[in-house]
Design an enzyme around this catalytic site. Structure first.
Site, mmCIF file in Angstrom:
data_model
loop_
_atom_site.group_PDB
_atom_site.id
_atom_site.type_symbol
_atom_site.label_atom_id
_atom_site.label_comp_id
_atom_site.label_asym_id
_atom_site.label_seq_id
_atom_site.Cartn_x
_atom_site.Cartn_y
_atom_site.Cartn_z
ATOM 1 N N ASP A 1 0.681 -0.951 0.458
ATOM 2 C CA ASP A 1 0.096 -0.297 -0.256
ATOM 3 C C ASP A 1 0.643 1.349 0.345
ATOM 4 O OD1 ASP A 1 -2.440 2.047 0.294
ATOM 5 O OD2 ASP A 1 -2.532 1.352 2.001
ATOM 6 N N GLU B 1 31.899 8.327 4.631
ATOM 7 C CA GLU B 1 32.042 8.582 5.428
ATOM 8 C C GLU B 1 31.568 8.485 7.072
ATOM 9 O OE1 GLU B 1 35.714 11.000 5.859
ATOM 10 O OE2 GLU B 1 36.706 10.019 3.890
ATOM 11 N N GLU C 1 29.098 8.906 10.411
ATOM 12 C CA GLU C 1 30.065 8.830 11.946
ATOM 13 C C GLU C 1 28.590 8.354 12.839
ATOM 14 O OE1 GLU C 1 33.920 11.989 11.306
ATOM 15 O OE2 GLU C 1 31.091 13.015 11.430
ATOM 16 N N GLU D 1 35.619 8.496 16.596
ATOM 17 C CA GLU D 1 35.980 9.833 16.156
ATOM 18 C C GLU D 1 36.530 10.561 17.052
ATOM 19 O OE1 GLU D 1 35.570 12.673 13.980
ATOM 20 O OE2 GLU D 1 36.012 10.980 12.053
ATOM 21 N N GLU E 1 33.667 6.010 13.487
ATOM 22 C CA GLU E 1 33.540 6.352 12.486
ATOM 23 C C GLU E 1 33.769 4.567 11.664
ATOM 24 O OE1 GLU E 1 34.893 10.112 9.967
ATOM 25 O OE2 GLU E 1 35.669 8.258 8.392
ATOM 26 N N HIS F 1 30.642 12.326 4.877
ATOM 27 C CA HIS F 1 31.599 12.994 3.838
ATOM 28 C C HIS F 1 31.485 12.095 2.797
ATOM 29 C CE1 HIS F 1 34.465 14.754 6.132
ATOM 30 N NE2 HIS F 1 32.952 15.218 6.994
ATOM 31 N N ARG G 1 41.152 21.320 5.369
ATOM 32 C CA ARG G 1 40.007 21.015 5.107
ATOM 33 C C ARG G 1 38.598 21.820 5.732
ATOM 34 N NH1 ARG G 1 40.523 15.109 6.370
ATOM 35 N NH2 ARG G 1 43.004 13.992 6.392
ATOM 36 N N GLU H 1 35.917 15.090 -2.163
ATOM 37 C CA GLU H 1 35.295 14.974 -0.922
ATOM 38 C C GLU H 1 34.424 15.766 -0.777
ATOM 39 O OE1 GLU H 1 37.076 13.508 3.767
ATOM 40 O OE2 GLU H 1 37.617 15.629 2.395
ATOM 41 N N ARG I 1 32.241 17.596 1.816
ATOM 42 C CA ARG I 1 32.333 17.019 3.560
ATOM 43 C C ARG I 1 30.985 17.621 4.419
ATOM 44 N NH1 ARG I 1 37.373 16.809 5.103
ATOM 45 N NH2 ARG I 1 37.063 18.494 7.246
#
Length: 443
Positions: A51, A130, A132, A187, A194, A243, A315, A332, A334
């Site tokens: 349904d 990645e 977490e 982490e 992670e 990420h 980063r 990447e 982030r």
């Protein structure tokens, strides 16, 4: 590709009693129809009905009949059993009674966008996520608390990391069902973990994310813990991200982001793709960070990206280019957090990046210094814009962005925006403890 005969053989050998037919709704919630194994022939014939009107954002009650078409490549016999027998699963696409894919199915929608990618001359879009998550203790009633089970930080070991045993069992169970685990560690925040696994093509990678969440929550419960993928469950410590490591491949199987002779050995395609993602970053945030709580993570001071920029050296920007080159060249992204529907996030990111490639968009200059240490004036002079600060702001950008809208399709888009509008309205009407602390005695 696994065959019907192989599935039947495993059912007999492993005494499979129940079959979970899994799919994902528009908000990214894992749904399943569990049937006894006596229904296997019906399932394999694509005749299992459910349904659709009972699922968030699917269809109205007068259009409720939907069919689950299992993807045989996702067949897995879970390594744990219930007291009633062994359970297997198949991830399914949702189809309408006329045999066409349902436009509100996020997995089918991602396949649609991937077909558009192939028409442009590319063969694969790969993802290495990645994710977490936090592990919290349960109270005497089995309800989750905000009490972590350790005081560990980045890469700590037992006895400081008391979640290590739980995390180790999660890894072992994941490996039993085919995950190629690359790393597992504590982490930054207490109780935060992670686990990373090898990249795969877009659809399989999103399937793996959903399977990963299911396994993590199941094993955590066995250890008397609650696993949450909520982006920011605790004030004052780091939130949880997911990420996305992304790479695009041409029809010859070569990494389209790599150019041995390019600046930083990045191809023009890679630079154009980054430019497309950056252009649509604000609207993408509505899809990649789809909850009110997501924006409690996207604040300065906790390593989460706040600014629309890219770099191969640090980063702090939204997009980072890891050192690896050749077949491993990737970008990447982030900002994505684990509350995102991975199928929708991948569709939106790919569409934005491909627009950059098609239109040969020029990428801005890389920002190779710590953006968090820059003043507002310095950021403005460098052309660095901010990501949206609230879910409501992000949704407004989505409403104006035709490219990201096209990635979702009208059915998903309309239902997604409606759900988020209600979520924001409910949140805005609440009175928080912070407000009480600030104003109750003052006024």
């Amino acid at each position: 590709m696994i065959t019907h005969e192989e599935i039947r053989r495993q059912v007999e050998e492993k005494d499979v009693r129940y079959l979970r037919l899994i799919f994902t709704d528009i908000l990214g919630t894992i749904k399943n129809v569990e049937v006894p194994i006596t229904q296997l022939d019906k399932v394999l014939a694509n005749k299992m009905m459910f349904d659709g009107s009972s699922i968030e954002g699917f269809v109205r009650i007068e259009e409720s009949d939907m069919y689950l078409y299992p993807d045989l490549s996702t067949w897995v016999v879970f390594p744990w059993s219930s007291k009633h027998g062994t359970i297997a699963r198949l991830i399914c696409d949702v189809y309408k009674p006329d045999g066409t894919p349902f436009a509100g199915d996020p997995r089918s929608n991602l396949k649609r966008v991937l077909n558009e990618m192939k028409e442009l001359g590319f063969s694969n879009f790969n993802l290495g996520p990645e994710p977490e998550f936090f592990l919290f203790k349960l109270d005497e009633n089995g309800e989750p608390t905000l009490e972590g089970n350790d005081q560990g930080s980045y890469f700590d070991l037992a006895p400081i990391d008391l979640g290590e045993e739980c995390r180790r069992e999660i890894v072992l169970e994941l490996e039993k069902i085919g995950f190629d685990i690359e790393a597992s560690h504590h982490e930054v925040a207490p109780g935060q973990h992670e686990i990373d696994w090898k990249y795969s093509d877009a659809v399989a990678a999103c399937d793996n994310i959903q399977t990963f969440k299911l396994v993590v929550k199941t094993i955590a419960r066995k250890h008397g813990l609650h696993a949450t993928f909520m982006p920011k469950p605790v004030f004052g410590i780091a939130g949880s991200g997911m990420h996305f490591n992304l790479s695009l491949f041409d029809k010859e199987g070569k990494n389209a982001f790599f150019d041995e002779n390019g600046d930083q050995r990045l191809s023009d395609t890679c630079r154009h793709f980054i430019a497309g993602v950056m252009k649509h970053a604000k609207a993408l945030t509505a899809v990649c960070n789809p909850t009110v709580n997501s924006y409690k993570r996207l604040v300065p001071g906790y390593e989460a990206p706040v600014y629309i920029a890219w770099s191969a050296r640090n980063r702090s920007p939204l997009i980072r280019i890891p050192e690896s080159r050749g077949i491993s060249t990737r970008i990447e992204l982030r900002s994505v957090d684990p509350s995102a529907n991975p199928y929708l996030a991948m569709a939106a990111i790919l569409t934005a990046g491909l627009e950059g490639v098609k239109e040969k968009m020029e990428v801005p200059a890389a920002i190779d210094r710590n953006i968090y240490a820059m003043s507002a004036r310095e950021r403005k002079e460098a052309g660095i814009d901010d990501l949206p600060g609230t879910l409501n702001e992000a949704i407004e950008y989505l409403k104006q962005d035709k490219t990201v809208q096209s990635a979702l399709g009208s059915h998903i888009l309309d239902n997604f925006i409606e759900a988020k509008r209600f979520e924001w309205a409910a949140y805005r009407s609440q009175v928080s403890q912070w407000e009480l602390d600030q104003y109750l005695k003052l006024f």
